[in-house]
Each structure stands twice: as structure tokens, then as C-alpha cells.
Scaffold this active site. Structure first.
Site, PDB file in Angstrom:
ATOM      1  N   HIS A 102      -2.053   1.104   7.222  1.00  0.00           N
ATOM      2  CA  HIS A 102      -2.426   1.159   5.809  1.00  0.00           C
ATOM      3  C   HIS A 102      -2.270   2.577   5.283  1.00  0.00           C
ATOM      4  O   HIS A 102      -2.589   3.550   5.974  1.00  0.00           O
ATOM      5  CB  HIS A 102      -3.882   0.688   5.631  1.00  0.00           C
ATOM      6  CG  HIS A 102      -4.287   0.583   4.193  1.00  0.00           C
ATOM      7  ND1 HIS A 102      -3.868  -0.432   3.365  1.00  0.00           N
ATOM      8  CD2 HIS A 102      -5.076   1.380   3.437  1.00  0.00           C
ATOM      9  CE1 HIS A 102      -4.380  -0.255   2.162  1.00  0.00           C
ATOM     10  NE2 HIS A 102      -5.121   0.833   2.180  1.00  0.00           N
ATOM     11  N   CYS A 117       0.787  -1.230   0.000  1.00  0.00           N
ATOM     12  CA  CYS A 117       0.000   0.000   0.000  1.00  0.00           C
ATOM     13  C   CYS A 117       0.826   1.291   0.000  1.00  0.00           C
ATOM     14  O   CYS A 117       0.392   2.275  -0.590  1.00  0.00           O
ATOM     15  CB  CYS A 117      -1.009  -0.005   1.145  1.00  0.00           C
ATOM     16  SG  CYS A 117      -0.319  -0.274   2.775  1.00  0.00           S
TER      17      CYS A 117
END
Length: 379
Positions: free
Chosen positions: A235, A53
């Protein structure tokens, strides 16, 4: 995609302990989704459940800024290709000033960033501070964001209206706060023990790593139209501010074929969100309950869901909701349009129509929020 430093986690604390992740392989590839972005066909890179990510969040910003361009028929891309594009963008940041000092500084930054690049595909170590949405402990990994002029944000802030938590957390980073909690628990001074418990309670009560105060500060701090990276729960996401509201780019590979799902609203700390298309109009998520409107009803349906969304945002922010169509008014408009289509002569006004139960159901099914005290069946 990331971890919050290396100290041992406190039992029951909010953030997950760092996890070792397998390094990216050169043959790893990611599906490309093509969207219409500001009138131009633009690619974004999607990811599977355990995709890299940090790398994708940065690459997608460069794609949306058209600083990286892909061949028109590109459907998949490898991690090696992504690294090459990112490296080219970093090299393109060379300053125009040719003075020796600036050139030496640039060369050092390039050297540092090239060392960091491989980590982007496995996860970055970032260490948030709870004092501001741009406050992170500076680490070598941050050089990539600085060189590309990409802002890095989080929303894990202490509420200034909680003086005990402000005192317990102070200006400490996450790593430092974890160490403080461990130390305070072992202290003989009752005041230190109490402060440690308050700090631990803060971590537990903000397990989502986004607070209401943080969301308000994030909305105020981000500039209109600005693309940045948002960090939360290990994330990294591509974030934009559009007309005063925050949205995260949907990169889940499961939405690869869903052209109407491009952005996800960020207006709640409890995970409640809405999917939007490339123009930030609300769209039903595939697999969720929703009504497929007839073509002639699409405009009215979109107007209603947009109004419902604005009400939700206003209520979340403590504002008075704007005026919206009632179920009865919406039903009358829908019925009026249908009547005009099938009975062009004569054309009675909405007050003369006898709305059918089907019209009432259509209106209720288009409502996005539960209002059992206001919904009614038009007889």
C-alpha cells in the site's frame, strides 16, 4: 496497490505474494473530500477498499502542494481525469536548460513515465532493500517519483543490533532475499542452512513490514514539513512530517464526511495510531468510544488528549514523558470553570471546591491511555 516483485513466496514468509488486480476502467470515479489545509480550502481524493493507491498517493501530494487544482464544487473525479492532471504535472517538469543533451534526456524520461502511468491505477512493482528507508531496487516505475521530486520511503529495515540478521540479509532486496532463503534451504552446508533460517525468521518477525529501527530512521530521514509517499504492505500512503512526528493522510472513503479526521499518526510498529484533524490535533475516530465534551470544555479536553499523545510518543521513543495534568488537577480545572459559569460571585479557588463525582468521571473518560494504578475517583 502494489506487489513486491515476482519470485515465489517462502512458506510462512512475511510479505504477501503478488496478486493480479483488475485494470482501472475509465468510468471509475473517486470521491473528493475538501479540507482546510494551511488556511486554504483544498481537495484530497479518497478511495474505496481496492482503490489505486499509488496514483492517489501521488495525486494527493500534488493537491496538497496546490500543483493540481480542482473546481470548487468538485465532488467526484474519474481515473481518466486524475491521469490527465498527473500527465500535465510531469510535462511541467521540463528543464529550463535548453541544451540538446538535457532535452533528449527529458524526452526519454517523459516517454518512460508515460509508459508507467497506466500502472499507477493498478499497482506498482517495487522491491525494497532492508538497508535504508529510501533504498529500493531501481525499476522503471520509479521515474514518476523522480520527475515529480516526490520521495518514496519504507520502514522495513534490519536492526543493526542484530548481527546475525544483518549478516543474513545484507544488502539484498526482498526478491533476492527470498531467492537466497530457497537456495539456503536446499544447501548441504549447515552454515548456509542456518543463515537461510535466520533470513526467513527476519521476514516472519517483521510481517508488518515496519520495524522499530525503520521507524526511527524514517523519522530522522524525512524533512520537517516534507510530503512523501510511504510504502508498506502493498500500500502507498501520502506521508508528512509535522513537528518531528510522522502522519499518513486518511483517504478511506468511509471518512469522507468526517472533517475532523484528516491525518493518522505513524508512531508505532504494531498498528496503534491516532486520528488527527487538519491541524494535527487529536480527534476521536467515529464509531469508537469517546466523550463529546461540552463546548466550554473543548480547549481543556484538547489539551489533555494532546498531552496524552505526547506521553505515548515519548514512551515509544524511550524518552521521559513531559509533565501532564493529573486526573485530580484536570477535574479541579473543569469544576472551577463550571463553578465560575454558574456562580460568578463569589469565585472560590480550586482548592476550596468540592469536586463532584461527575467531574471525576469526565476527567477519567478523557484519558486516552489505561492507567488503572493512577486513576481514582474524587470523593
Amino acid at each position: 496497490g502494489s506487489s513486491l516483485g515476482a519470485p515465489p513466496p517462502v512458506p510462512g514468509a512475511a510479505a504477501e505474494p503478488p496478486r493480479a488486480q483488475p485494470p482501472a476502467r475509465e468510468e471509475d470515479f473517486y470521491c473528493v473530500k475538501w479540507i482546510s489545509w494551511k488556511g486554504e480550502r483544498t481537495p484530497v481524493v479518497t478511495q474505496s477498499e481496492n482503490g489505486p493507491c499509488p496514483l492517489l498517493a501521488i495525486i494527493n501530494i500534488l493537491l496538497l502542494q496546490w500543483k493540481v487544482k480542482l473546481p470548487p464544487q468538485k465532488e467526484v473525479i474519474t481515473s481518466e481525469e486524475l491521469m490527465a492532471h498527473l500527465g500535465n504535472c510531469i510535462l511541467a517538469t521540463q528543464p529550463r536548460d535548453t541544451s540538446e543533451g538535457l532535452q533528449l534526456n527529458f524526452q526519454q524520461n517523459i516517454s518512460d513515465s508515460m509508459t508507467v502511468l497506466p500502472k499507477l491505477s493498478t499497482g506498482l512493482d517495487v522491491n525494497v532493500r532492508f538497508t535504508g528507508v529510501s533504498d529500493f531496487e531501481y525499476t522503471p516505475e520509479c521515474i514518476v517519483f523522480d520527475l515529480l521530486n516526490i520521495p518514496l520511503y519504507h520502514g522495513w529495515l534490519v536492526d543493526p543490533q542484530s548481527p546475525e540478521q544483518v549478516q543474513a540479509v545484507g544488502k539484498l532486496s526482498y526478491n533476492q532475499l527470498v531467492e537466497k532463503i530457497i537456495t539456503c534451504k536446499q544447501a548441504s552446508d549447515s552454515s548456509l542452512v542456518s543463515e537461510g533460517l535466520v533470513a526467513e525468521q527476519f521476514l516472519e518477525s517483521t510481517a508488518s513490514q515496519l520495524t522499530f529501527h525503520g521507524l526511527c530512521e524514517l523519522t530522522a530521514r524525512a524533512r520537517e514539513g516534507e510530503l512523501g509517499v510511504f510504502f508498506r504492505n502493498n500500500h502507498f500512503s501520502t506521508m508528512i512530517k509535522h513537528k518531528g512526528h510522522l502522519y499518513l493522510l486518511v483517504t478511506d472513503q468511509g471518512f469522507l464526511q468526517e472533517e475532523g479526521v484528516v491525518w493518522e499518526s505513524l508512531h508505532s510498529v504494531d498498528g496503534d495510531s491516532c486520528f488527527c484533524d487538519t491541524d494535527f490535533h487529536l480527534s476521536h475516530a467515529p464509531g469508537k468510544e469517546g466523550v463529546t465534551a461540552a463546548p466550554q470544555d473543548h480547549r481543556l479536553q484538547q489539551s489533555q488528549v494532546d498531552q496524552d499523545y505526547m506521553v505515548a510518543l515519548s514512551l515509544q521513543q524511550g524518552h521521559d514523558p513531559p509533565s501532564v495534568l493529573s486526573d485530580l488537577e484536570l477535574a479541579r480545572q473543569l469544576q472551577h470553570e463550571e463553578y465560575q459559569q454558574h456562580h460568578p460571585h463569589p469565585q472560590p479557588g480550586p482548592s476550596q471546591l468540592l469536586p463532584a463525582q461527575a467531574g471525576g468521571r469526565a476527567a477519567r473518560e478523557r484519558r486516552q491511555r489505561q492507567r488503572p494504578d493512577l486513576d481514582c475517583t474524587v470523593l
